[in-house]
Scaffold this active site. Sequence first.
Site, PDB file in Angstrom:
ATOM      1  N   GLY A 240     -28.462  -4.564   3.876  1.00  0.00           N
ATOM      2  CA  GLY A 240     -28.924  -4.577   5.261  1.00  0.00           C
ATOM      3  C   GLY A 240     -29.275  -5.956   5.747  1.00  0.00           C
ATOM      4  O   GLY A 240     -29.010  -6.327   6.902  1.00  0.00           O
ATOM      5  N   ASN A 241     -29.837  -6.810   4.850  1.00  0.00           N
ATOM      6  CA  ASN A 241     -30.203  -8.163   5.242  1.00  0.00           C
ATOM      7  C   ASN A 241     -28.996  -9.064   5.442  1.00  0.00           C
ATOM      8  O   ASN A 241     -29.095 -10.117   6.066  1.00  0.00           O
ATOM      9  CB  ASN A 241     -31.130  -8.794   4.192  1.00  0.00           C
TER      10      ASN A 241
ATOM     11  N   LYS B 188     -37.974   4.731   0.697  1.00  0.00           N
ATOM     12  CA  LYS B 188     -36.874   3.974   1.291  1.00  0.00           C
ATOM     13  C   LYS B 188     -37.256   3.447   2.667  1.00  0.00           C
ATOM     14  O   LYS B 188     -37.566   4.216   3.584  1.00  0.00           O
ATOM     15  CB  LYS B 188     -35.631   4.861   1.404  1.00  0.00           C
TER      16      LYS B 188
ATOM     17  N   LYS C 110     -28.356   2.571  -1.036  1.00  0.00           N
ATOM     18  CA  LYS C 110     -26.991   2.052  -0.964  1.00  0.00           C
ATOM     19  C   LYS C 110     -26.520   1.462  -2.280  1.00  0.00           C
ATOM     20  O   LYS C 110     -25.350   1.625  -2.674  1.00  0.00           O
ATOM     21  CB  LYS C 110     -26.918   1.033   0.167  1.00  0.00           C
TER      22      LYS C 110
ATOM     23  N   LYS D  32     -31.056  -3.287  -6.919  1.00  0.00           N
ATOM     24  CA  LYS D  32     -29.783  -3.957  -7.191  1.00  0.00           C
ATOM     25  C   LYS D  32     -29.597  -4.186  -8.682  1.00  0.00           C
ATOM     26  O   LYS D  32     -28.513  -3.960  -9.238  1.00  0.00           O
ATOM     27  CB  LYS D  32     -29.718  -5.283  -6.422  1.00  0.00           C
TER      28      LYS D  32
END
Length: 301
Positions: A9-10, A123, A207, A265
Amino acid sequence: MLVVAALGGNALLRRGEPLTANMQRTNVATAAVALAGIVRAGHRLVITHGNGPQVGLLALQGAAYKPDEAYPLDLLGAETAGMIGYLIEQELENALNHDRPVATLLTQVIVDGDDPAFGKPTKFVGPVYEQMQAEALAKAGGWAIAPDGDRWRRVVASPKPLEIPDTRVIQLLLEAGVIVICTGGGGIPVLRRADGSLMGVEAVVDKDASSALLATSLGADALLLLTDVDAVYRDFGTDTARAIPVVTPDEARLLDAPAGSMAPKLSAAAGFVTGKKIAAIGRLQDAVQLLNGGAGTRIAL
């Protein structure tokens, strides 16, 4: 190689930037140039992306409805996947001079209705607020909120992705030479009923976790987790911070990383890597160098 590239998103909408269509298109156009470099390097490409800011914005717009008429998060996830996918598809086609087919696929992701995540929202979605404003909005909308750095944001349930039933469709598109944009926002969360039918559920799937599951399901060679940070750091945010060039999956799992940003991640990357498969975390503009080991943090055996 078959590469799954996950846009954070960033990478698409940086903190503090306005949630406007023009701003998102500008950022997507920049992303498309980096993604086109992967294709020009001779790799097959599947693109996934986050949707936290966008799904939160649609939820705010939905507040104009009566409480029992507001759209649930699975439908908002489908809306954002279509919107962001359209922007990526168009800008990537432009960056490649329209010499490769690109398609966006709305992707369902099966989760477990008994997942404990439904009782513990984590989230982040939507914009950031000062604490008092966030608390007032939470009270009015029945939200759960949590600190995000020095600000506050809404948090929603994020169950673990179990299966991507649309994997076969993605494989067919890849076999036809199509660049596929899919699993937008982590995919549209659905439950499988006892009779095998599917139904949407109020949640947002992570995600990175969905991207790792997708990459594994497709037999991908590499998973790129693209963000606005150039690498994973030890002692991030301190005077002694230093970038980590290479880690094993086991080492990645042990790193002390922020739960709302880098930790998912690292977990996703560690879960994907087996044998000669690689994962890498780093800046969007370094996508090709991440594949070659020339930038970012590489997770490999």
